[in-house]
Design a protein around this motif. Sequence first.
Motif, PDB file in Angstrom:
ATOM      1  N   GLY A 184      -3.657   0.681  15.792  1.00 28.78           N
ATOM      2  CA  GLY A 184      -3.825  -0.758  15.752  1.00 28.78           C
ATOM      3  C   GLY A 184      -4.588  -1.310  14.572  1.00 28.78           C
ATOM      4  O   GLY A 184      -5.024  -2.468  14.596  1.00 28.78           O
ATOM      5  N   PHE A 185      -4.749  -0.536  13.506  1.00 32.52           N
ATOM      6  CA  PHE A 185      -5.446  -1.003  12.311  1.00 32.52           C
ATOM      7  C   PHE A 185      -4.459  -1.479  11.254  1.00 32.52           C
ATOM      8  O   PHE A 185      -3.361  -0.926  11.122  1.00 32.52           O
ATOM      9  N   VAL A 186      -4.868  -2.458  10.491  1.00 30.42           N
ATOM     10  CA  VAL A 186      -4.194  -2.789   9.247  1.00 30.42           C
ATOM     11  C   VAL A 186      -4.664  -1.801   8.184  1.00 30.42           C
ATOM     12  O   VAL A 186      -5.874  -1.588   8.022  1.00 30.42           O
ATOM     13  N   VAL A 187      -3.725  -1.168   7.497  1.00 28.62           N
ATOM     14  CA  VAL A 187      -4.047  -0.242   6.413  1.00 28.62           C
ATOM     15  C   VAL A 187      -3.562  -0.862   5.112  1.00 28.62           C
ATOM     16  O   VAL A 187      -2.372  -1.136   4.961  1.00 28.62           O
ATOM     17  N   GLU A 188      -4.481  -1.110   4.209  1.00 25.37           N
ATOM     18  CA  GLU A 188      -4.149  -1.717   2.913  1.00 25.37           C
ATOM     19  C   GLU A 188      -4.026  -0.623   1.859  1.00 25.37           C
ATOM     20  O   GLU A 188      -4.756   0.362   1.877  1.00 25.37           O
ATOM     21  N   GLY A 189      -3.120  -0.818   0.943  1.00 25.62           N
ATOM     22  CA  GLY A 189      -2.964   0.160  -0.121  1.00 25.62           C
ATOM     23  C   GLY A 189      -1.571   0.159  -0.678  1.00 25.62           C
ATOM     24  O   GLY A 189      -0.814  -0.786  -0.457  1.00 25.62           O
ATOM     25  N   PRO A 190      -1.259   1.210  -1.426  1.00 23.06           N
ATOM     26  CA  PRO A 190      -1.953   2.490  -1.578  1.00 23.06           C
ATOM     27  C   PRO A 190      -3.191   2.403  -2.472  1.00 23.06           C
ATOM     28  O   PRO A 190      -3.421   1.388  -3.122  1.00 23.06           O
ATOM     29  N   LEU A 191      -3.940   3.486  -2.489  1.00 20.74           N
ATOM     30  CA  LEU A 191      -5.176   3.559  -3.249  1.00 20.74           C
ATOM     31  C   LEU A 191      -4.897   3.960  -4.690  1.00 20.74           C
ATOM     32  O   LEU A 191      -4.210   4.936  -4.958  1.00 20.74           O
ATOM     33  N   CYS A 192      -5.472   3.188  -5.615  1.00 20.76           N
ATOM     34  CA  CYS A 192      -5.458   3.508  -7.048  1.00 20.76           C
ATOM     35  C   CYS A 192      -6.908   3.455  -7.563  1.00 20.76           C
ATOM     36  O   CYS A 192      -7.815   3.070  -6.831  1.00 20.76           O
ATOM     37  N   GLY A 193      -7.078   3.831  -8.821  1.00 21.78           N
ATOM     38  CA  GLY A 193      -8.379   3.708  -9.450  1.00 21.78           C
ATOM     39  C   GLY A 193      -8.970   5.011  -9.940  1.00 21.78           C
ATOM     40  O   GLY A 193     -10.079   5.030 -10.483  1.00 21.78           O
ATOM     41  N   PHE A 194      -8.251   6.111  -9.765  1.00 17.54           N
ATOM     42  CA  PHE A 194      -8.737   7.406 -10.253  1.00 17.54           C
ATOM     43  C   PHE A 194      -8.641   7.460 -11.784  1.00 17.54           C
ATOM     44  O   PHE A 194      -7.626   7.056 -12.364  1.00 17.54           O
ATOM     45  N   TYR A 195      -9.668   7.986 -12.419  1.00 16.81           N
ATOM     46  CA  TYR A 195      -9.619   8.257 -13.858  1.00 16.81           C
ATOM     47  C   TYR A 195     -10.705   9.276 -14.165  1.00 16.81           C
ATOM     48  O   TYR A 195     -11.559   9.565 -13.323  1.00 16.81           O
ATOM     49  N   ASP A 196     -10.677   9.833 -15.360  1.00 13.85           N
ATOM     50  CA  ASP A 196     -11.650  10.855 -15.752  1.00 13.85           C
ATOM     51  C   ASP A 196     -12.882  10.172 -16.332  1.00 13.85           C
ATOM     52  O   ASP A 196     -12.963   9.914 -17.535  1.00 13.85           O
ATOM     53  N   TRP A 197     -13.855   9.877 -15.455  1.00 16.75           N
ATOM     54  CA  TRP A 197     -15.013   9.102 -15.878  1.00 16.75           C
ATOM     55  C   TRP A 197     -15.930   9.880 -16.819  1.00 16.75           C
ATOM     56  O   TRP A 197     -16.836   9.292 -17.424  1.00 16.75           O
ATOM     57  N   ARG A 198     -15.697  11.170 -16.979  1.00 11.32           N
ATOM     58  CA  ARG A 198     -16.523  11.952 -17.904  1.00 11.32           C
ATOM     59  C   ARG A 198     -16.132  11.738 -19.367  1.00 11.32           C
ATOM     60  O   ARG A 198     -16.876  12.138 -20.266  1.00 11.32           O
TER      61      ARG A 198
END
Length: 269
Positions: A184-198
């Motif tokens: 019964g939850f709303v699921v928002e997405g898909p998830l983005c935002g990964f990058y090599d922060w190093r």
Amino acid sequence: MAEPGARSIWLIADDYGFSPGVSETIRTLLAAGHLSGTGCMTLFDDWSSEARALAAIGGPFAVGMHLTLTDFPALSTGRTMPNLKRLLASHDAKTIGIEADAQLDRFREAFGQDPEFIDGHQHVHFLPAVRGWLARRFADRSMSERPWLRGSPTLRAVPALVKAKVVVARLLARGFDAEMRRHGFVVEGPLCGFYDWRRPGAFARALDLFMDKAPDGAVVMCHPGTVDDVLRQRDVFTDARHEERDALASDAFPLRLQSASLDLKRAAS
């Protein structure tokens, strides 16, 4: 207003409450309208004052809970929580549920209501024990009364150097979206935002990729902040937060959104 056919995304800053410099930076970006919202870590000693400062801003942005189950002293016991590897191996559902309850209760004490959304530091909300906790904790709420949840990662809009990391996160999230929608939850997405922060300068390149390639409705996580001594004591992800802060605060950022026909979401769909 977005033009007809334009995409809209959630741009959510993780880690509100992590350190004074992180929290102040996020508040500044929220006040400028350069973020859709922020996920709060409620377990640190200065949470109450940081929550008051966030509530004082007002405005059309989402305030959620960034559930934290690794590395730091637990609200419920005061003992240091395991690292992610040990947490994945233990699957201690009772202990996880007690700590999740404590962090949620502290959010409610600060804001007088449930978070608008729930996600997880190091993606811990995907864990089976947390899925079970969510289903139990909100069982008596209608869908419209429940927090929405951050959904599984996508391999679209992923820089090449972090695709392996995203594959691992997708394995952790396997079945999450369908399971939580059944509950019964709303699921928002898909998830983005990964990058090599190093890698210096990596965020600016990744941000262009996110804006051009993120699917409509995506949740793009980010981690802007100003580095201070508290953050350096708590995390290794430091200087890249300055790059994120500067890119998102710039006058060019809204223009870049416009050129990508991209609109920032402000309220759950």
